[in-house]
Design an enzyme around this catalytic site. Structure first.
Site, mmCIF file in Angstrom:
data_model
loop_
_atom_site.group_PDB
_atom_site.id
_atom_site.type_symbol
_atom_site.label_atom_id
_atom_site.label_comp_id
_atom_site.label_asym_id
_atom_site.label_seq_id
_atom_site.Cartn_x
_atom_site.Cartn_y
_atom_site.Cartn_z
ATOM 1 N N ASN A 177 -2.900 17.375 -44.311
ATOM 2 C CA ASN A 177 -3.821 16.979 -43.246
ATOM 3 C C ASN A 177 -5.002 17.930 -43.150
ATOM 4 O OD1 ASN A 177 -2.930 14.590 -41.378
ATOM 5 N ND2 ASN A 177 -1.038 15.609 -42.013
ATOM 6 N N TRP A 212 11.450 43.142 -24.693
ATOM 7 C CA TRP A 212 10.942 43.235 -26.058
ATOM 8 C C TRP A 212 11.385 41.965 -26.793
ATOM 9 C CZ3 TRP A 212 7.708 46.923 -27.926
ATOM 10 C CH2 TRP A 212 7.597 48.114 -27.205
ATOM 11 N N CYS A 254 7.755 12.934 -43.121
ATOM 12 C CA CYS A 254 8.754 13.896 -42.638
ATOM 13 C C CYS A 254 9.753 13.260 -41.678
ATOM 14 C CB CYS A 254 8.066 15.077 -41.958
ATOM 15 S SG CYS A 254 7.056 16.062 -43.087
#
Length: 440
Positions: free
Chosen positions: A300, A429, A44
């Site tokens: 993994n 919130w 990656c």
């Protein structure tokens, strides 16, 4: 009697398994067979090495080199050993000039980039990005009087390579045979990705199919079903296929896409033969069937579970929910669960909430808008999927939503979560709670 373990593949899944075996069985005889020369490297990170962000170069992407596995852990770690046949009756794996017997076998051969049989596909200057040698070739080629690069495919690798080429001052054209980049996102969300690409000078060609390439020894021109244009280099990033072609005659059951079918213990249908990682299926907890989403996180985890079971423990892989995240210029793109297309294919009655909400208190400096899409089951209000795109705070929310999906929570459950709040990080919130409250 010493147990003989053989693992085909020396990257994420294979070496995660190998480490579990040697840690639990000090007398284990472990042989790993890697077709390339590198073990345990961060695939990656390859696009960011191209972009110059990995300051130590490609060597920094190697977590443990082959000599470490040999000298420190006692693993017979071999390189340039490509397995071409598995005999499950004789319990023998073989390749050119070698054969190795096993008591227990793990197939962790990963996946390879798909390159169609295009005219001129063998010309110099046409690359894939999957291994360290692949990336070394791209970096070398990129500095060889290369100005205009075509990227074929708009998935993870295509987007990351496009960004890193632009950061290196290259002119980039992206070609996608479908109507959008990032097909794992809904079209409405993908439009934000298109805007970001164009803002940074990336030319986008949609609903256009590559037919071939022209040039003497090196690519000079790319030909599609609509036009042709000059290029100096090409990256092919249209997806991957499991490396399972050598298993066709050994009786191992394969998924329709070629991935090895495994159960929760990472077992195949053949006794003492396991599989894990990008060559294997993954159980999808929301779809409730096996899927194929080849990512390093899954490899993994599956490798670890395979190694534990091979060493005598009893563990199961609990499945995936389809979570991923990536950077694209100034945006972070996160998603988890089902897309609208996937929900429709499964014939799940689905409702959608779309919202644009600041990622933290607006009175605190630096507030950025999050574009949020939540999808839920119409009758039960169970969360089905989420997509979030923004400049800040995407990762925090997508991980909360992935956890909610894992536990099959409802939209009301989201509202009731006790999430961290302070003005620099959130509103009273949380944005995903605000979005949940806006449902019909």
């Amino acid at each position: 009697m010493t147990m003989k373990y053989v693992i085909i593949g020396g990257d994420a899944a294979g070496m995660s398994a190998a480490m579990q075996i040697v840690r639990r069985n000090k007398d284990a005889d472990v042989t790993t067979l890697e077709m390339g020369e590198y073990y345990s490297y961060a695939q990656c990170g390859l696009p960011y090495a191209v972009g110059g962000l990995v300051k130590g170069g490609l060597d920094d992407l190697v977590a443990r080199d082959v000599e470490t596995f040999r000298s420190k852990y006692g693993i017979d770690a071999r390189v340039n050993h490509e397995v071409t046949h598995v005999d499950t009756e004789k319990k023998l794996v073989s390749g050119k000039d070698f054969s190795v017997p096993y008591d227990k076998l793990l197939i962790a051969t990963g996946a390879s980039p798909i390159v169609p049989d295009w005219d001129g596909a063998d010309l110099d200057g046409i690359h894939t990005v999957k291994t360290i040698p692949d990336t070394e070739a791209v970096i070398k080629d990129m500095h060889n009087d290369t100005h205009h690069i075509a990227v074929i495919g708009g998935g993870y690798i295509g987007l990351e390579m496009a960004e890193n080429f632009v950061e290196q001052g290259k002119k980039v054209t992206m070609i996608e045979r479908g109507p959008q980049l990032a097909g794992i996102f809904d079209q409405e969300m993908a439009n934000l990705i298109h805007e970001e690409a164009e803002k940074h000078g990336v030319k986008l060609l949609f609903n256009e199919e590559v037919k071939g390439f022209k040039g003497d020894s090196r690519v000079e021109e790319i030909v599609t079903d609509k036009q042709s244009f000059k290029v100096d280099m090409v990256i092919v990033a249209i997806g991957v296929k499991p490396n399972t072609h050598f298993l066709e005659d050994c009786g191992v059951h394969l998924h329709e896409n070629g991935a090895i079918q495994v159960n929760g213990y990472m077992e195949t249908n053949i006794p003492d033969v396991y599989a894990a990682g990008d060559c294997a299926t993954q159980y999808h907890r929301i779809k409730e069937h096996d899927d194929f989403i080849p990512l390093g996180t899954h490899a993994n985890k599956q490798g670890r579970i395979a190694g534990l079971n091979m060493a005598g423990d009893s563990r199961t892989f609990k499945g995936i929910v389809g979570t991923s995240i990536m950077k694209f210029f100034s945006l972070t793109l996160g998603r988890t669960g089902l897309s609208l297309r996937e929900a429709e294919e499964l014939r799940i009655p689905t409702e959608i909430v779309d919202a644009e909400i600041p990622h933290h208190a607006t009175y605190y400096p630096g507030s950025e808008i999050l574009t949020i899409r939540l999808m839920y089951q119409r009758h039960t209000e169970q969360l089905l999927g989420a997509q979030i795109i923004g400049k800040e705070g995407v990762d925090k929310r997508i991980d909360v939503l992935a956890t909610a999906l894992y536990h099959k929570m409802t939209m009301e459950d989201l509202e009731n979560l006790d999430l961290a709040y302070a003005p620099p990080y959130n509103g009273v919130w949380d944005p995903i709670q605000q979005a949940s409250r806006r449902r019909g």
